[in-house]
Design an enzyme around this catalytic site. Structure first.
Site, PDB file in Angstrom:
ATOM      1  N   ASN A  92     -72.104 -10.745 -31.301  1.00 61.26           N
ATOM      2  CA  ASN A  92     -70.920 -10.329 -32.076  1.00 61.26           C
ATOM      3  C   ASN A  92     -71.138  -9.011 -32.820  1.00 61.26           C
ATOM      4  O   ASN A  92     -70.200  -8.227 -32.971  1.00 61.26           O
ATOM      5  CB  ASN A  92     -70.509 -11.425 -33.067  1.00 61.26           C
ATOM      6  CG  ASN A  92     -69.911 -12.619 -32.336  1.00 61.26           C
ATOM      7  OD1 ASN A  92     -69.519 -12.508 -31.175  1.00 61.26           O
ATOM      8  ND2 ASN A  92     -69.858 -13.756 -32.986  1.00 61.26           N
ATOM      9  N   TYR A 141     -79.536 -10.923 -39.057  1.00 64.99           N
ATOM     10  CA  TYR A 141     -78.304 -10.241 -39.481  1.00 64.99           C
ATOM     11  C   TYR A 141     -78.582  -8.751 -39.759  1.00 64.99           C
ATOM     12  O   TYR A 141     -77.893  -7.870 -39.228  1.00 64.99           O
ATOM     13  CB  TYR A 141     -77.751 -10.939 -40.729  1.00 64.99           C
ATOM     14  CG  TYR A 141     -76.658 -10.164 -41.394  1.00 64.99           C
ATOM     15  CD1 TYR A 141     -75.509  -9.804 -40.704  1.00 64.99           C
ATOM     16  CD2 TYR A 141     -76.781  -9.758 -42.727  1.00 64.99           C
ATOM     17  CE1 TYR A 141     -74.511  -9.070 -41.315  1.00 64.99           C
ATOM     18  CE2 TYR A 141     -75.780  -9.036 -43.340  1.00 64.99           C
ATOM     19  CZ  TYR A 141     -74.656  -8.690 -42.627  1.00 64.99           C
ATOM     20  OH  TYR A 141     -73.676  -7.957 -43.228  1.00 64.99           O
ATOM     21  N   ASN A 170     -74.116  -6.570 -52.777  1.00 68.43           N
ATOM     22  CA  ASN A 170     -73.398  -7.863 -52.811  1.00 68.43           C
ATOM     23  C   ASN A 170     -71.959  -7.717 -53.299  1.00 68.43           C
ATOM     24  O   ASN A 170     -71.733  -7.552 -54.498  1.00 68.43           O
ATOM     25  CB  ASN A 170     -74.170  -8.851 -53.668  1.00 68.43           C
ATOM     26  CG  ASN A 170     -75.449  -9.299 -52.984  1.00 68.43           C
ATOM     27  OD1 ASN A 170     -76.266  -8.476 -52.605  1.00 68.43           O
ATOM     28  ND2 ASN A 170     -75.596 -10.583 -52.782  1.00 68.43           N
ATOM     29  N   LEU A 188     -73.079 -16.692 -53.825  1.00 61.68           N
ATOM     30  CA  LEU A 188     -73.409 -17.226 -55.146  1.00 61.68           C
ATOM     31  C   LEU A 188     -72.205 -17.289 -56.090  1.00 61.68           C
ATOM     32  O   LEU A 188     -71.940 -18.348 -56.683  1.00 61.68           O
ATOM     33  CB  LEU A 188     -74.542 -16.395 -55.772  1.00 61.68           C
ATOM     34  CG  LEU A 188     -75.009 -16.877 -57.144  1.00 61.68           C
ATOM     35  CD1 LEU A 188     -75.584 -18.282 -57.071  1.00 61.68           C
ATOM     36  CD2 LEU A 188     -76.035 -15.915 -57.731  1.00 61.68           C
ATOM     37  N   ARG A 219     -79.958  -9.385 -57.299  1.00 64.54           N
ATOM     38  CA  ARG A 219     -79.020  -8.705 -56.399  1.00 64.54           C
ATOM     39  C   ARG A 219     -78.185  -7.699 -57.185  1.00 64.54           C
ATOM     40  O   ARG A 219     -78.023  -7.821 -58.405  1.00 64.54           O
ATOM     41  CB  ARG A 219     -78.066  -9.724 -55.732  1.00 64.54           C
ATOM     42  CG  ARG A 219     -78.759 -10.696 -54.785  1.00 64.54           C
ATOM     43  CD  ARG A 219     -79.209  -9.995 -53.513  1.00 64.54           C
ATOM     44  NE  ARG A 219     -79.847 -10.906 -52.571  1.00 64.54           N
ATOM     45  CZ  ARG A 219     -81.154 -11.178 -52.548  1.00 64.54           C
ATOM     46  NH1 ARG A 219     -81.961 -10.636 -53.444  1.00 64.54           N
ATOM     47  NH2 ARG A 219     -81.654 -11.990 -51.634  1.00 64.54           N
TER      48      ARG A 219
HETATM   49  N1  UFG Z   1     -77.849 -18.544 -54.059  1.00 66.16           N
HETATM   50  C1  UFG Z   1     -78.200 -19.659 -54.771  1.00 66.16           C
HETATM   51  N2  UFG Z   1     -77.389 -20.753 -54.685  1.00 66.16           N
HETATM   52  C2  UFG Z   1     -76.268 -20.790 -53.909  1.00 66.16           C
HETATM   53  C3  UFG Z   1     -75.920 -19.626 -53.179  1.00 66.16           C
HETATM   54  C4  UFG Z   1     -76.731 -18.516 -53.266  1.00 66.16           C
HETATM   55  O1  UFG Z   1     -79.218 -19.692 -55.479  1.00 66.16           O
HETATM   56  O2  UFG Z   1     -75.602 -21.828 -53.875  1.00 66.16           O
HETATM   57  C5  UFG Z   1     -78.707 -17.347 -54.152  1.00 66.16           C
HETATM   58  C6  UFG Z   1     -79.259 -16.878 -52.834  1.00 66.16           C
HETATM   59  O3  UFG Z   1     -80.374 -17.613 -52.428  1.00 66.16           O
HETATM   60  C7  UFG Z   1     -79.573 -15.429 -53.174  1.00 66.16           C
HETATM   61  C8  UFG Z   1     -78.441 -15.038 -54.144  1.00 66.16           C
HETATM   62  O4  UFG Z   1     -77.929 -16.277 -54.627  1.00 66.16           O
HETATM   63  O5  UFG Z   1     -80.786 -15.351 -53.849  1.00 66.16           O
HETATM   64  C9  UFG Z   1     -77.309 -14.281 -53.498  1.00 66.16           C
HETATM   65  O6  UFG Z   1     -76.916 -14.988 -52.328  1.00 66.16           O
HETATM   66  P1  UFG Z   1     -75.563 -14.679 -51.542  1.00 66.16           P
HETATM   67  O7  UFG Z   1     -75.494 -15.639 -50.411  1.00 66.16           O
HETATM   68  O8  UFG Z   1     -74.436 -14.632 -52.513  1.00 66.16           O
HETATM   69  O9  UFG Z   1     -75.759 -13.200 -51.035  1.00 66.16           O
HETATM   70  P2  UFG Z   1     -76.936 -12.543 -50.161  1.00 66.16           P
HETATM   71  O10 UFG Z   1     -77.681 -11.626 -51.081  1.00 66.16           O
HETATM   72  O11 UFG Z   1     -77.736 -13.534 -49.420  1.00 66.16           O
HETATM   73  O12 UFG Z   1     -76.130 -11.781 -49.031  1.00 66.16           O
HETATM   74  C10 UFG Z   1     -75.126 -10.848 -49.299  1.00 66.16           C
HETATM   75  C11 UFG Z   1     -74.233 -10.754 -48.070  1.00 66.16           C
HETATM   76  C12 UFG Z   1     -75.027 -10.222 -46.927  1.00 66.16           C
HETATM   77  C13 UFG Z   1     -75.723  -8.951 -47.299  1.00 66.16           C
HETATM   78  C14 UFG Z   1     -76.512  -9.098 -48.574  1.00 66.16           C
HETATM   79  C15 UFG Z   1     -77.059  -7.788 -49.009  1.00 66.16           C
HETATM   80  O13 UFG Z   1     -73.710 -12.022 -47.737  1.00 66.16           O
HETATM   81  O14 UFG Z   1     -74.140  -9.988 -45.878  1.00 66.16           O
HETATM   82  O15 UFG Z   1     -75.676  -9.605 -49.583  1.00 66.16           O
HETATM   83  O16 UFG Z   1     -77.619  -7.883 -50.277  1.00 66.16           O
HETATM   84  F1  UFG Z   1     -76.599  -8.598 -46.336  1.00 66.16           F
END
Ligand code: UFG
Length: 328
Positions: A92, A141, A170, A188, A219
């Site tokens: 994709n 990803y 983010n 989050l 983040r």
């Molecule tokens: N987290 C928790 N509990 C939850 C959900 C998330 O502790 O219920 C934590 C995650 O482990 C991480 C942080 O919150 O440490 C942020 O997680 P997100 O899933 O909100 O975001 P990510 O940083 O994983 O990912 C996002 C986008 C991606 C991108 C990335 C770049 O979804 O596409 O930001 O920083 F690549």
């Protein structure tokens, strides 16, 4: 300009469509509605429910609509899922992007803004991260987005397709009626807000033993409206032809730990929001914070909503108004 937005029915895409329409651009959205919402596409934009894998339909749409530039958002974007299903992400995010680029070349569309990600950097050696930092993704990803970024460099040189890749940190928050509605939700801020909404009892903290001051991941949160404005600026710069093809980071330059985000949500909502310590989530780097100096300098991008409390408040307002998200 006549602009095609792929993935324009998604969370960030829909806010970009609204920003383009406000600037009097004519917008065509291509979205397979696998994750996107029909209701998120503004009435002023035309929606074609087509999958990017249908290369013939995409090429025909570019020609028939007289598209002059493309903002390519359609993608799978979950780090965790990408580590379970690499094939889906490479198909994709790489193959379908390649088909789109080829359709653009075939129809003479030469401007592309590409939705990339901070995940291209992997575990950074230093923060804030500048665009010339090593590109070593730690998940499929990030690798899939980087693969297409690399292709774009050659498409510029060989086919004259100019592009700007925007590496998002983010995205969060809402603009008017447009907000974040994923199923399942993994991000989050919306998950934290589900607690005061009465949809879950507590939030899980994925990992509390990271090498950060409070042990949770850090983040850089950027308001979705500020993110959308950057796309408009990138499109204008490509149209003027005054910046070379390349990549820009998009973040605020300030990192917040997961605990700090929950604290912000407690301040904004007035709810205690219990947090439960849980194991790490695979593929999560400890800290991702952007240096966005390059886009501020080259495109004069200025974030309007840089504070975490304001970002969370904007998400909270949307979720209170639309507790069940979009109708479709
Ligand atoms: N987290 C928790 N509990 C939850 C959900 C998330 O502790 O219920 C934590 C995650 O482990 C991480 C942080 O919150 O440490 C942020 O997680 P997100 O899933 O909100 O975001 P990510 O940083 O994983 O990912 C996002 C986008 C991606 C991108 C990335 C770049 O979804 O596409 O930001 O920083 F690549």
């Amino acid at each position: 300009m006549r602009v095609l937005v792929t993935g324009g029915a998604g969370y960030i895409g829909s806010v970009i469509v609204a920003a383009l329409v406000r600037r009097n651009h004519e917008v065509l959205v291509i979205d397979n509605l696998y994750k996107g919402h029909r209701a998120a596409v503004m009435a002023l934009a035309q929606l074609l429910t087509v999958d990017l894998g249908n290369a013939a339909a995409v090429e025909r749409s570019l020609a028939e609509y007289g598209v002059e530039a493309v903002i390519h958002m359609a993608a799978d974007s979950l780090v965790g899922e990408s580590m379970q299903n690499a094939a889906k992400y490479f198909r994709n995010n790489v193959v379908n992007s390649l088909l789109l680029a080829n359709a653009m070349v075939a129809t003479g569309v030469r401007r592309l803004v590409f939705s990339s990600t901070a995940a291209v950097y992997g575990e950074p050696e230093t923060v804030p991260i500048a665009e010339d930092a090593p590109l070593e993704p730690t998940n499929v990803y990030g690798e899939s987005k980087l693969a297409f970024e690399r292709m774009l460099r050659w498409y510029d040189q060989v086919h004259g397709l100019s592009s700007i890749a925007l590496r998002y940190f983010n995205a969060a928050g809402a603009v008017g009626d447009l907000g974040e509605d994923h199923d399942p939700e993994t991000h989050l801020i919306p998950i934290v807000l589900q607690v005061p909404l009465g949809k879950r009892d507590a939030v899980q903290l994925f990992g509390t033993d990271y090498p950060t001051p409070d042990g949770t991941c850090i983040r850089d949160y950027i308001h979705v409206g500020d993110l959308a404005e950057a796309h408009v600026l990138a499109l204008d710069a490509l149209a003027r032809g005054d910046v070379p093809s390349g990549a820009y980071n998009l973040g605020n330059g300030t990192g917040y730990s997961n605990r700090q985000v929950i604290d912000a949500a407690r301040r904004v909502t007035g709810h205690a929001i219990p947090a439960i310590e849980a194991p790490r989530r695979p593929g999560d780097p400890a800290a991702l914070v952007a240096s966005s100096e390059r886009i501020r300098r080259d495109l004069d991008w200025q974030p309007r909503v840089p504070g975490i409390d304001e970002i969370v408040a904007s998400a909270w307002e949307w979720h209170q108004r639309f507790p069940n998200g979009y109708p479709d």
